[in-house]
Design a protein around this motif. Sequence first.
Motif, PDB file in Angstrom:
ATOM      1  N   SER A   1      -0.412   6.662   5.588  1.00 62.80           N
ATOM      2  CA  SER A   1      -1.680   5.543   5.627  1.00 62.80           C
ATOM      3  C   SER A   1      -2.446   5.596   6.724  1.00 62.80           C
ATOM      4  O   SER A   1      -2.025   5.568   7.753  1.00 62.80           O
ATOM      5  CB  SER A   1      -0.674   4.176   5.217  1.00 62.80           C
TER       6      SER A   1
ATOM      7  N   TYR B   1      -7.533  -2.013  -5.128  1.00 57.00           N
ATOM      8  CA  TYR B   1      -6.746  -1.041  -5.567  1.00 57.00           C
ATOM      9  C   TYR B   1      -7.569  -0.207  -6.592  1.00 57.00           C
ATOM     10  O   TYR B   1      -8.519  -0.810  -7.486  1.00 57.00           O
ATOM     11  CB  TYR B   1      -5.553  -1.773  -6.507  1.00 57.00           C
TER      12      TYR B   1
ATOM     13  N   ARG C   1      -5.378  -2.668   1.900  1.00 56.05           N
ATOM     14  CA  ARG C   1      -5.227  -4.176   2.329  1.00 56.05           C
ATOM     15  C   ARG C   1      -5.875  -4.163   3.726  1.00 56.05           C
ATOM     16  O   ARG C   1      -5.920  -3.694   4.474  1.00 56.05           O
ATOM     17  CB  ARG C   1      -3.915  -4.283   2.413  1.00 56.05           C
TER      18      ARG C   1
ATOM     19  N   THR D   1       0.793  -1.206   0.089  1.00 55.95           N
ATOM     20  CA  THR D   1      -0.140   0.107  -0.095  1.00 55.95           C
ATOM     21  C   THR D   1       0.805   1.339   0.000  1.00 55.95           C
ATOM     22  O   THR D   1       0.416   2.287  -0.303  1.00 55.95           O
ATOM     23  CB  THR D   1      -1.044   0.226   1.351  1.00 55.95           C
TER      24      THR D   1
ATOM     25  N   ALA E   1      -4.930   2.524  -2.641  1.00 61.54           N
ATOM     26  CA  ALA E   1      -4.548   0.981  -2.285  1.00 61.54           C
ATOM     27  C   ALA E   1      -4.867   0.762  -0.726  1.00 61.54           C
ATOM     28  O   ALA E   1      -4.663   1.395   0.165  1.00 61.54           O
ATOM     29  CB  ALA E   1      -2.689   1.024  -2.297  1.00 61.54           C
TER      30      ALA E   1
END
Length: 368
Positions: free
Chosen positions: A155, A358, A177, A139, A175
């Motif tokens: 992030s 994504y 996860r 990411t 991105a």
Amino acid sequence: MKFSCEKALLSSAVSITSRAVAAKSSIPAMEGILIEAGQTLRLTGYNLETGIQATVPAEIAEGGSLVLSARLFGEIVRKMPDDVVVFTSQDYTVNIKCGLSEFNILGTDPEEFPELPTVDQQNSLTIGQPVLRSMIGQTLFAVSDNESRPIHTGSLFEVEGDGLTVVSVDGYRLALRHEAVEEKKGADAFSFVVPGSALGEVEKICSGEEAVTITQGARHILFQTGDTVLVCRRLEGDFLAYRNAIPRNNSIKVEVEARALLSSIDRVSLIISEKLKSPLRCVFGDGMVDITTKTAIGDAADQCVINGDGGGLEIGFNNKYLMDALKAAPADRLRMEFTSGVAPCVILPAEGEENFTYMVLPVRLKAN
């Protein structure tokens, strides 16, 4: 201060803590590593944004503390023979011996070294090192480097139930996860934003198999794994409401082999450079995607087999942004979803659990 320590262990601790040392600073101590010998031997590097502390097994004959130039101390220890390093200091003069090698260098007053912030625990979670390492690695590329929106230079870590979601966004792509956590303490749901620069260091220190404990404080975040601790400031502000940003009722869905599509884009990208920027023109047909581009030096075309029918959808992409997402995706087969040539492309796993997403925004294409 006097201690002896295995060269390999000391060298490893110096290289880890050096990552948080300021390259240039008006305060000389900031360009150094704080060495503290007490009950244990502790090394600290801190640049006022990120601090890394490592504890090293050592035989301590005499306690004390001192700051040494990170660059010089690191080079000395690294080039020492593989033996036991004996470190002795008298006032600011330091003697370092190992095998037949000996150095006498000057240190700095430890009082000049800034104190590492203490993290008052509000919430915490525990997750495996390999899992966190892959989540950051997959990411981090989408973290923004635009300082006009500081919150997006980090992030988002969002903890809900027994899962952790890490999200990075830079205005052109997103991105995401998601993985399960091993343990959680504190509130049922909490979130915080970690600077991208600190996450790059966290990824490097997660080199083993044990667990990492992440502690959220009022203004700082602490990552602890084994004998290594990393402290960084939290980024404050409103992070993008990412759930609303990802379109999910997409009418066009095709499946691709990540490596095959990546190879096709890579070949077409050979004529694209920083000077010769040009978007990829992708036409998704029935069972095939045609990829073309045109720059001042010529044009290139390639094709890649897909599963499904794109209905002739024509869409433009920045080649680097699309390749970054395809490289990071932790699956061999991917599902690409679209609604139109001007709406974002969403990339998901073709099968199994949706543990990553994504999104890449398209580039407007000039008429042929």
